[in-house]
Design a protein around this motif. Structure first.
Motif, mmCIF file in Angstrom:
data_model
loop_
_atom_site.group_PDB
_atom_site.id
_atom_site.type_symbol
_atom_site.label_atom_id
_atom_site.label_comp_id
_atom_site.label_asym_id
_atom_site.label_seq_id
_atom_site.Cartn_x
_atom_site.Cartn_y
_atom_site.Cartn_z
ATOM 1 N N ILE A 185 50.246 39.488 36.069
ATOM 2 C CA ILE A 185 48.932 39.866 36.601
ATOM 3 C C ILE A 185 47.947 39.507 35.507
ATOM 4 O O ILE A 185 47.963 40.089 34.421
ATOM 5 N N THR A 186 47.143 38.482 35.780
ATOM 6 C CA THR A 186 46.410 37.811 34.717
ATOM 7 C C THR A 186 44.951 38.205 34.558
ATOM 8 O O THR A 186 44.420 38.168 33.452
ATOM 9 N N GLU A 187 44.291 38.535 35.663
ATOM 10 C CA GLU A 187 42.868 38.859 35.538
ATOM 11 C C GLU A 187 42.375 39.627 36.754
ATOM 12 O O GLU A 187 43.030 39.676 37.791
ATOM 13 N N VAL A 188 41.197 40.219 36.572
ATOM 14 C CA VAL A 188 40.488 40.882 37.660
ATOM 15 C C VAL A 188 39.035 40.428 37.586
ATOM 16 O O VAL A 188 38.419 40.475 36.518
ATOM 17 N N ARG A 189 38.545 39.893 38.710
ATOM 18 C CA ARG A 189 37.156 39.419 38.791
ATOM 19 C C ARG A 189 36.504 40.043 40.006
ATOM 20 O O ARG A 189 36.990 39.868 41.128
ATOM 21 N N ASP A 190 35.431 40.765 39.793
ATOM 22 C CA ASP A 190 34.705 41.421 40.887
ATOM 23 C C ASP A 190 35.642 42.255 41.763
ATOM 24 O O ASP A 190 35.557 42.241 42.993
ATOM 25 N N GLY A 191 36.565 42.962 41.111
ATOM 26 C CA GLY A 191 37.477 43.831 41.840
ATOM 27 C C GLY A 191 38.652 43.126 42.494
ATOM 28 O O GLY A 191 39.457 43.763 43.164
ATOM 29 N N VAL A 192 38.748 41.807 42.317
ATOM 30 C CA VAL A 192 39.847 41.023 42.893
ATOM 31 C C VAL A 192 40.828 40.676 41.779
ATOM 32 O O VAL A 192 40.437 40.118 40.748
ATOM 33 N N PHE A 193 42.104 41.016 42.012
ATOM 34 C CA PHE A 193 43.146 40.764 41.018
ATOM 35 C C PHE A 193 43.800 39.403 41.272
ATOM 36 O O PHE A 193 43.925 38.968 42.422
ATOM 37 N N PHE A 194 44.249 38.769 40.187
ATOM 38 C CA PHE A 194 44.905 37.465 40.252
ATOM 39 C C PHE A 194 46.242 37.542 39.525
ATOM 40 O O PHE A 194 46.377 38.273 38.542
ATOM 41 N N ALA A 195 47.210 36.767 40.027
ATOM 42 C CA ALA A 195 48.542 36.773 39.414
ATOM 43 C C ALA A 195 49.112 35.365 39.397
ATOM 44 O O ALA A 195 48.631 34.469 40.108
ATOM 45 N N ASN A 196 50.153 35.178 38.587
ATOM 46 C CA ASN A 196 50.909 33.935 38.535
ATOM 47 C C ASN A 196 52.385 34.245 38.701
ATOM 48 O O ASN A 196 52.890 35.226 38.138
ATOM 49 N N LEU A 197 53.063 33.398 39.461
ATOM 50 C CA LEU A 197 54.517 33.418 39.541
ATOM 51 C C LEU A 197 55.006 32.426 38.499
ATOM 52 O O LEU A 197 54.559 31.281 38.478
ATOM 53 N N VAL A 198 55.920 32.846 37.616
ATOM 54 C CA VAL A 198 56.446 31.971 36.571
ATOM 55 C C VAL A 198 57.921 31.727 36.869
ATOM 56 O O VAL A 198 58.700 32.671 37.001
ATOM 57 N N PHE A 199 58.287 30.456 36.993
ATOM 58 C CA PHE A 199 59.643 30.074 37.385
ATOM 59 C C PHE A 199 60.443 29.546 36.201
ATOM 60 O O PHE A 199 59.876 29.084 35.202
ATOM 61 N N SER A 200 61.767 29.572 36.343
ATOM 62 C CA SER A 200 62.662 29.124 35.278
ATOM 63 C C SER A 200 62.438 27.644 34.946
ATOM 64 O O SER A 200 62.690 27.214 33.829
ATOM 65 N N SER A 201 61.930 26.873 35.886
ATOM 66 C CA SER A 201 61.652 25.454 35.655
ATOM 67 C C SER A 201 60.429 25.249 34.765
ATOM 68 O O SER A 201 60.164 24.136 34.330
#
Length: 155
Positions: free
Chosen positions: A77-93
């Motif tokens: 879970i990388t950031e929150v902007r104007d109340g909206v959260f952002f995330a990244n899926l990180v894969f073994s590749s």
């Protein structure tokens, strides 16, 4: 990045809006994230071990990852902007894919992947609950579970 646990899904009143509640593994901050009803159900199903008769979207994603041998190693879970959260899926590749935190959490619970949150997000949107207050809240919940209206009878 700080590792977090999924405490559960709750419905916030009076708006009737579902939230997923995360908690720092080695800290006292909680992170509530408002999510949609479908994602709330997907997270709750994963926590309760509910297996639908046919795969739902997050189950399908888990199956696709397993079939292709590309393991989900981490959700960030990388950031929150104007109340909206952002995330990244990180894969073994080494690949990373931007995603909504609710979908990411639902997938992480199905795959057993760890969930981490940036310090900045926890600083901005996290709520600190010291351990001693947490104990008091738990005691109060236990009291509420056991109390009956008759306990307040004036007689």
């Amino acid at each position: 990045m700080r590792e977090v646990d999924v405490m559960g899904v709750r419905v916030e009143m009076p708006s009737n809006q579902p939230i997923v509640l995360l908690r720092e593994v080695t800290g006292e901050r909680y992170l509530p994230i408002w999510i949609g009803a479908v994602e709330a159900t997907a997270i709750a199903f994963a926590q309760q071990g509910v297996v639908p008769p046919r795969p739902l979207t997050h189950d399908l994603m888990k199956d696709v990852l397993a079939a292709t041998g590309n393991e989900l190693t981490e959700v960030q879970i990388t950031e929150v902007r104007d109340g909206v959260f952002f995330a990244n899926l990180v894969f073994s590749s080494g690949a990373e894919v931007s995603a909504r935190p609710s979908d990411s959490i639902a997938l992480a619970l199905r795959t057993g992947s760890r969930i981490v949150c940036s310090e900045e997000v926890l600083d901005e949107a996290g709520l600190a609950v010291p351990a001693e207050q947490e104990d008091e809240v738990e005691k109060f919940r236990e009291f509420l579970d056991q109390v009956t209206p008759e306990d307040f009878d004036a007689h």
